[in-house]
Design an enzyme around this catalytic site. Structure first.
Site, short mmCIF file in Angstrom:
data_model
loop_
_atom_site.label_atom_id
_atom_site.label_comp_id
_atom_site.label_asym_id
_atom_site.label_seq_id
_atom_site.Cartn_x
_atom_site.Cartn_y
_atom_site.Cartn_z
N ARG A 239 -79.24 49.77 56.96
CA ARG A 239 -77.96 50.29 56.47
C ARG A 239 -78.04 50.62 54.98
NH1 ARG A 239 -73.46 49.92 59.50
NH2 ARG A 239 -72.08 49.36 57.77
N ASP B 191 -76.19 39.70 53.95
CA ASP B 191 -75.16 39.47 54.97
C ASP B 191 -74.09 38.57 54.38
OD1 ASP B 191 -73.61 38.82 57.12
OD2 ASP B 191 -75.24 38.06 58.37
N ASN C 212 -64.72 45.24 49.02
CA ASN C 212 -64.30 46.10 50.12
C ASN C 212 -64.76 45.62 51.49
OD1 ASN C 212 -63.67 49.01 51.28
ND2 ASN C 212 -65.78 48.54 51.84
N TYR D 171 -56.83 38.11 61.40
CA TYR D 171 -57.06 39.21 60.45
C TYR D 171 -55.88 39.31 59.47
CZ TYR D 171 -57.86 43.90 58.63
OH TYR D 171 -58.06 44.98 57.81
N LYS E 239 -55.99 38.91 55.31
CA LYS E 239 -55.58 39.94 54.36
C LYS E 239 -54.48 39.43 53.43
CE LYS E 239 -58.57 41.82 54.89
NZ LYS E 239 -59.56 42.54 54.05
N VAL F 32 -56.35 53.75 58.22
CA VAL F 32 -57.22 54.92 58.07
C VAL F 32 -58.31 54.92 59.14
CG1 VAL F 32 -56.77 55.23 55.61
CG2 VAL F 32 -58.59 53.67 56.33
N THR G 296 -61.39 54.55 59.94
CA THR G 296 -62.70 53.94 59.77
C THR G 296 -63.12 53.35 61.11
OG1 THR G 296 -61.71 51.83 59.17
CG2 THR G 296 -62.18 53.36 57.36
#
Length: 261
Positions: A37, A55, A81, A152, A156, A183, A185
């Site tokens: 990656r 990682d 991010n 989740y 956040k 968005v 992604t």
């Protein structure tokens, strides 16, 4: 020109922010979880200054990433991010933690504590923080039936608490959180209605802009506009409880004041 490190910048919002900043002439260091990656990220942003590999679901990997970033010299901004979503089952990391918590909350905390403090910190949150809970009774979901959406949302909200807790403890550093919108992604899915470039633009703006509206700390933004958050995000006691919990988990406390670069 600013020096900016962006976690999770091999795809999605992180890659978009990296492209925006590199196009503006900033020195961007990318991050990917493995070598394959990393190569893809560098190919996607050929003007990047480099890439670090690690990682961030594992404490050892997070420490390695911090060491690599520090070896490159002090950054002017760090954009936290990297994140994982909520559609899968509970995954336990090598450290015995929920992967959602480890990547979304513990990683930005430990990187903040270990990387030489920049002038600006940006933490990626979500509109789902409004449905989150800051209760730390069972943040690893070992005593409850797994609910990925709630885990989740909690993570956040905790990112907003983290940003504000750091802003309060480090008044010389501008520390803010961002809701990029829903968005398209890999996490958001192809049907997401918000503008991907606008979601990334707020991260980039907070990292480098001379706009007085970006020269703030302890704020939460959506598309370059300050937004309100879950009420618990304003609680200094909740912020301190989170920072103390993360310090115990990692064995690394947030430094009392930023170290000099």
């Amino acid at each position: 020109m600013s020096r900016v490190f962006i976690t999770g910048s091999a795809d999605g919002l992180g890659l978009m922010a990296a492209r925006q900043l590199a196009a503006q002439g900033h020195q961007v260091t990318l991050h990917a979880r493995n070598d394959a990656r990393a190569a893809d990220a560098l190919a996607a942003v050929p003007d990047a200054a480099g890439v670090v590999v690690g990682d961030v679901s594992a404490i050892a990997g997070i420490r390695s990433v911090a060491d690599q970033v520090n070896a490159r010299g002090r950054q002017d901004a760090v954009i936290h991010n990297a994140g994982v979503g909520y559609r899968g089952p509970r995954i336990e990391t090598a450290d015995g933690l929920s992967q959602v918590f480890a990547v979304n909350v513990l990683a930005p905390y430990l990187l903040t504590a270990l990387i030489t403090p920049p002038g600006r910190l940006v933490y990626l949150s979500s509109g789902m923080q409004r449905g989150g809970s800051a209760d730390l009774t069972d943040p690893q979901w070992t005593k409850r039936r797994w609910n990925g959406t709630q885990a989740y949302s909690d993570s956040k909200l905790l990112d907003v608490l983290l940003a504000r807790g750091v802003a309060r403890r480090w008044p010389g550093v501008r520390s803010n959180s961002v809701d990029p919108g829903w968005v398209a992604t890999r996490m958001g899915g192809p049907g997401a209605p918000d503008d991907l470039s606008a979601g990334a633009a707020t991260q980039s703006w907070l990292a480098v802009s001379d706009d007085p509206a970006a020269d703030v700390t302890g704020q939460h933004f959506y598309h370059q506009q300050a937004r309100d958050t879950h009420p618990d995000a304003r609680s200094a006691a909740r912020q301190d409880a989170l920072l103390d919990y993360l310090a115990r988990l990692t064995g690394t406390a947030l430094p009392a004041r930023p170290r000099s670069g």
